[in-house]
Design a protein around this motif. Structure first.
Motif, PDB file in Angstrom:
ATOM      1  N   THR A 153       7.959  48.332  93.843  1.00 39.95           N
ATOM      2  CA  THR A 153       8.466  48.274  95.218  1.00 39.95           C
ATOM      3  C   THR A 153       8.146  49.538  96.016  1.00 39.95           C
ATOM      4  O   THR A 153       7.960  49.474  97.228  1.00 39.95           O
ATOM      5  CB  THR A 153       9.989  48.046  95.219  1.00 39.95           C
ATOM      6  OG1 THR A 153      10.617  49.085  94.446  1.00 39.95           O
ATOM      7  CG2 THR A 153      10.323  46.689  94.619  1.00 39.95           C
ATOM      8  N   ILE A 182       5.858  52.520  97.381  1.00 36.65           N
ATOM      9  CA  ILE A 182       4.450  52.825  97.597  1.00 36.65           C
ATOM     10  C   ILE A 182       4.114  54.113  96.856  1.00 36.65           C
ATOM     11  O   ILE A 182       4.794  55.125  97.022  1.00 36.65           O
ATOM     12  CB  ILE A 182       4.155  52.987  99.099  1.00 36.65           C
ATOM     13  CG1 ILE A 182       4.509  51.702  99.853  1.00 36.65           C
ATOM     14  CG2 ILE A 182       2.685  53.342  99.330  1.00 36.65           C
ATOM     15  CD1 ILE A 182       4.382  51.819 101.353  1.00 36.65           C
ATOM     16  N   ARG A 230      -2.523  49.045  98.552  1.00 32.79           N
ATOM     17  CA  ARG A 230      -1.280  48.712  99.255  1.00 32.79           C
ATOM     18  C   ARG A 230      -1.636  48.348 100.689  1.00 32.79           C
ATOM     19  O   ARG A 230      -2.524  48.945 101.294  1.00 32.79           O
ATOM     20  CB  ARG A 230      -0.301  49.889  99.254  1.00 32.79           C
ATOM     21  CG  ARG A 230       0.084  50.420  97.905  1.00 32.79           C
ATOM     22  CD  ARG A 230       0.875  49.445  97.035  1.00 32.79           C
ATOM     23  NE  ARG A 230       2.232  49.202  97.464  1.00 32.79           N
ATOM     24  CZ  ARG A 230       3.284  49.131  96.643  1.00 32.79           C
ATOM     25  NH1 ARG A 230       3.110  49.287  95.327  1.00 32.79           N
ATOM     26  NH2 ARG A 230       4.491  48.869  97.101  1.00 32.79           N
ATOM     27  N   ILE A 274       0.239  47.861 104.384  1.00 29.91           N
ATOM     28  CA  ILE A 274       1.479  48.094 105.122  1.00 29.91           C
ATOM     29  C   ILE A 274       1.412  47.397 106.475  1.00 29.91           C
ATOM     30  O   ILE A 274       0.332  47.171 107.033  1.00 29.91           O
ATOM     31  CB  ILE A 274       1.764  49.602 105.322  1.00 29.91           C
ATOM     32  CG1 ILE A 274       0.681  50.249 106.198  1.00 29.91           C
ATOM     33  CG2 ILE A 274       1.888  50.309 103.981  1.00 29.91           C
ATOM     34  CD1 ILE A 274       1.024  51.676 106.632  1.00 29.91           C
ATOM     35  N   ASP A 308       3.711  45.518 102.100  1.00 28.75           N
ATOM     36  CA  ASP A 308       4.849  46.414 102.327  1.00 28.75           C
ATOM     37  C   ASP A 308       5.195  46.355 103.809  1.00 28.75           C
ATOM     38  O   ASP A 308       4.576  47.025 104.644  1.00 28.75           O
ATOM     39  CB  ASP A 308       4.486  47.845 101.913  1.00 28.75           C
ATOM     40  CG  ASP A 308       4.252  47.966 100.416  1.00 28.75           C
ATOM     41  OD1 ASP A 308       5.205  47.774  99.654  1.00 28.75           O
ATOM     42  OD2 ASP A 308       3.103  48.256 100.024  1.00 28.75           O
ATOM     43  N   TRP A 344       6.695  49.359 107.481  1.00 26.51           N
ATOM     44  CA  TRP A 344       6.062  50.681 107.459  1.00 26.51           C
ATOM     45  C   TRP A 344       4.980  50.725 108.535  1.00 26.51           C
ATOM     46  O   TRP A 344       4.159  49.819 108.620  1.00 26.51           O
ATOM     47  CB  TRP A 344       5.416  50.970 106.109  1.00 26.51           C
ATOM     48  CG  TRP A 344       6.395  51.293 105.013  1.00 26.51           C
ATOM     49  CD1 TRP A 344       6.943  50.427 104.129  1.00 26.51           C
ATOM     50  CD2 TRP A 344       6.929  52.579 104.713  1.00 26.51           C
ATOM     51  NE1 TRP A 344       7.797  51.082 103.270  1.00 26.51           N
ATOM     52  CE2 TRP A 344       7.802  52.422 103.612  1.00 26.51           C
ATOM     53  CE3 TRP A 344       6.765  53.856 105.256  1.00 26.51           C
ATOM     54  CZ2 TRP A 344       8.507  53.467 103.045  1.00 26.51           C
ATOM     55  CZ3 TRP A 344       7.464  54.911 104.690  1.00 26.51           C
ATOM     56  CH2 TRP A 344       8.321  54.718 103.600  1.00 26.51           C
ATOM     57  N   ASP A 390       8.923  54.500 107.936  1.00 28.88           N
ATOM     58  CA  ASP A 390       9.607  53.217 107.777  1.00 28.88           C
ATOM     59  C   ASP A 390      10.578  52.969 108.917  1.00 28.88           C
ATOM     60  O   ASP A 390      10.708  53.790 109.842  1.00 28.88           O
ATOM     61  CB  ASP A 390      10.296  53.119 106.413  1.00 28.88           C
ATOM     62  CG  ASP A 390      11.496  54.066 106.265  1.00 28.88           C
ATOM     63  OD1 ASP A 390      11.899  54.701 107.261  1.00 28.88           O
ATOM     64  OD2 ASP A 390      12.027  54.166 105.137  1.00 28.88           O
TER      65      ASP A 390
END
Length: 614
Positions: free
Chosen positions: A26, A28, A59, A61, A160, A163, A181
């Motif tokens: 969960t 990053i 990842r 975002i 994610d 973010w 975030d």
């Protein structure tokens, strides 16, 4: 779909049983291989391709708090559906989408110019350039399917959300990216590569100093997704409508009742300062009724609406450094245009597919970093061609009714541009990723640099008819399609020599690049035999097309095909009767075609592209 080669699978076979699969972390990480900014279609297709690559940490975002619910882009060209086939969801998205089969053209009635009349119709893809349809479906559903593919991959990747990108700083081979975030917490992530898929107002583009240039917006359109009561007879047919009061591009949506209208709001004054964007929905509906006269439109519900101004803008490069790129921009971050040609999302997704496989090969040490330079050089030309096409189409749609030019020109332009608008005129020039055309004559139906055009064949092992191109999945491998010599026996000496070379020779790219382990790890080699399936057995197929796969070293019998009864595959795709080899990149574009005897040319092209396995 192939499974059980890792052992018996009782659950969803789309969910990878790979031993490397773990639950997605969960948090990053502080260091990643690739950080993708933006979880729209272009970011998600790049993430989906990278999600299947072992050892690459990616990842993606997005500043949104969660999945997209209402998307602005909805037109899915056939080229995109071909791409979805590789990711395993072409059939599912086709089932729920609206299929465009015909376009109607409406113009003022010569007897009464205040009324519109249907002036013509054209069949969508009349030439049959693709076996896939032209679809209309909510953009959010495209993202859902890419997200499912990622979640089922060995990495179990997921976006994610919450973010946002705030800045970056490059130090040599490392890009320090600052993200924040929804609680205002900032942190820095170190990435080897950054992918900016964050839209027309891209912060990534600004961070690397790239600027958009091109035409300023000078025409405005109101767009609305609505359900309505109407007596307009073509409400469930795509329409280009010109009237004495303006123009409408009408597009039915999925579900049988919803539709989208792009409604002409006219020229925008130079000093407007975007005031037209505040045009109320009631005014857009009023204008739509005015344009549709004598038909009426009683809007009952509005799913989404907006006002946009048409502009055509492009950046000069799609990366941060011509010699050593580390930051890339894709989609609307580097090219913007109108939505009326239905090209934006479609072209943008090919940006992501193009870049992702190249990142995967560089990051896994299979290709030199020079391969990444081809992304900008290939995709800038595609974007420039798109903008030129869209500029002309938008200009035609915005013509006043008293324009002296022939009003039927719109219909002729639409028909003539069908291959381009469906995404099939992209042709990459020679580069590290695409060979020259010296041997093009041996496979004229597979132009080098264009997408691989599938053909129907009969799978030998089970006599099952399939499309050859549909057998390829978005697993990052190169495809090698070998068509045998028609004059020889089903497996003649020339084909056998090629197969022996491919399987055993030190010069063979398979031997040189694959190393120890799975025969099938890097290349997916398939053969089409010039005979009926009853004339040959699977045991007659050369070893090079019967690889051992998986931890149990099982023989894959599904890579040999024969012609379908009543079909001449060689004639259908312009294949030499002496046979041919078609090399296809991981993003479905033809990298080269070669005579069956010319193994040297194939080996020479791939030598600088793919590094020798250690």
């Amino acid at each position: 779909m192939k499974f059980h080669h890792h052992g018996y699978v009782s659950g969803d076979p789309r969910r990878s049983p790979d031993a490397q699969a773990t639950e997605w972390p969960t948090e990053i990480p502080d260091e990643v291989d690739v950080l993708i900014v933006g979880a729209g279609p272009v970011g998600m297709i790049a993430a989906a391709q990278l999600s299947v690559i072992p050892g690459v940490t990616t990842r993606v975002i997005d500043r949104r708090p969660g999945r997209l619910e209402v998307g602005q882009a909805d037109g899915i060209q056939a080229r995109s559906v071909e791409t979805f086939q590789a990711f395993g969801f072409a059939d599912r998205i086709s089932e729920e989408a609206f299929h465009i089969t015909e376009t109607a053209f409406w113009r003022p009635d010569p007897e009464d110019p205040e009324r519109i009349v249907r002036a013509g119709r054209t069949v969508d893809d009349e030439t049959g350039i693709s076996e896939f349809p032209h679809l209309i479906v909510n953009q959010a559903r495209i993202l859902d399917n890419f997200a499912e593919f990622m979640a089922n991959s060995p990495s179990r990747m997921r976006p994610d959300y919450g973010w946002e990108f705030t800045g970056l700083r490059r130090e040599g081979d490392v890009v320090h990216v600052t993200i924040r975030d929804t609680d205002g917490r900032e942190r820095t992530v170190r990435a080897r590569y950054v992918v900016g898929a964050d839209g027309a107002h891209s912060r990534v583009r600004a961070a690397i100093g790239r600027t958009m240039t091109g035409d300023a917006a000078n025409h405005a359109w109101g767009v609305m997704d609505v359900v309505a009561a109407t007596d307009f007879p073509d409400i469930r047919r795509k329409c280009a409508i010109q009237s004495s009061h303006g123009a409408i591009l009408h597009i039915p949506r999925e579900g049988g009742h919803l539709f989208r209208m792009y409604v002409d709001l006219g020229e925008v004054p130079v000093d407007d300062d975007h005031a037209v964007r505040r045009t109320p929905l009631d005014e857009v509906i009023r204008r739509a009724n005015e344009i549709l006269h004598p038909y009426t439109l009683d809007v009952r519900d509005v799913a989404w609406n907006s006002v946009y101004e048409v502009g055509h803008r492009l950046t000069d490069r799609f990366d941060d450094d011509a010699d050593d790129p580390r930051v890339f921009i894709l989609g609307d971050a580097c090219h913007t245009h109108s939505a009326k040609a239905g090209q934006g999302m479609n072209v943008s997704m090919q940006d992501g597919f193009n870049l992702a496989w190249k990142l995967a090969y560089v990051l896994t040490g299979r290709s030199p970093e020079e391969l990444l330079r081809t992304y900008s050089s290939e995709r800038t030309e595609v974007a420039a061609n798109l903008i030129a096409f869209d500029r002309e189409w938008s200009s035609m749609m915005a013509r006043p009714v008293d324009d002296p030019r022939d009003p039927a020109e719109i219909e002729r332009f639409y028909i003539a541009g069908e291959e381009f608008s469906n995404g099939f005129l992209t042709e990459y020039p020679p580069s590290l990723a695409t060979d020259g055309t010296e041997d093009q004559a041996v496979a004229t139906g597979y132009p080098v640099g264009r997408r691989f055009h599938s053909v129907e064949v009969n799978r030998l092992c089970d006599a099952y008819p399939v499309h050859l191109g549909h057998e390829a999945t978005a697993d990052g491998r190169w495809r090698v399609y070998v068509f045998g010599d028609v004059a020889e026996t089903p497996v003649g000496p020339r084909l056998q020599r090629w197969a022996d070379w491919w399987q055993e020779s030190p010069d063979s790219p398979r031997v040189r690049c694959t190393g120890e382990g799975d025969d099938d790890a890097l290349f997916d080699a398939r053969v089409v035999l010039p005979c009926d399936h009853r004339a040959v057995d699977t045991t007659d197929v050369p070893r090079g097309f019967r690889p051992e796969v998986g931890p149990f070293h099982l023989t894959d019998l599904g890579k040999a095909y024969c012609v379908l009864p009543g079909h001449d595959t060689w004639a259908e795709r312009g294949i030499s009767r002496d046979g041919a080899v078609v090399l296809v990149r991981p993003d479905q574009y033809v990298a080269g075609v070669y005579a069956l005897d010319d193994t040297d040319a194939l080996a020479a092209f791939l030598r600088p592209v793919l590094l020798t396995a250690s």
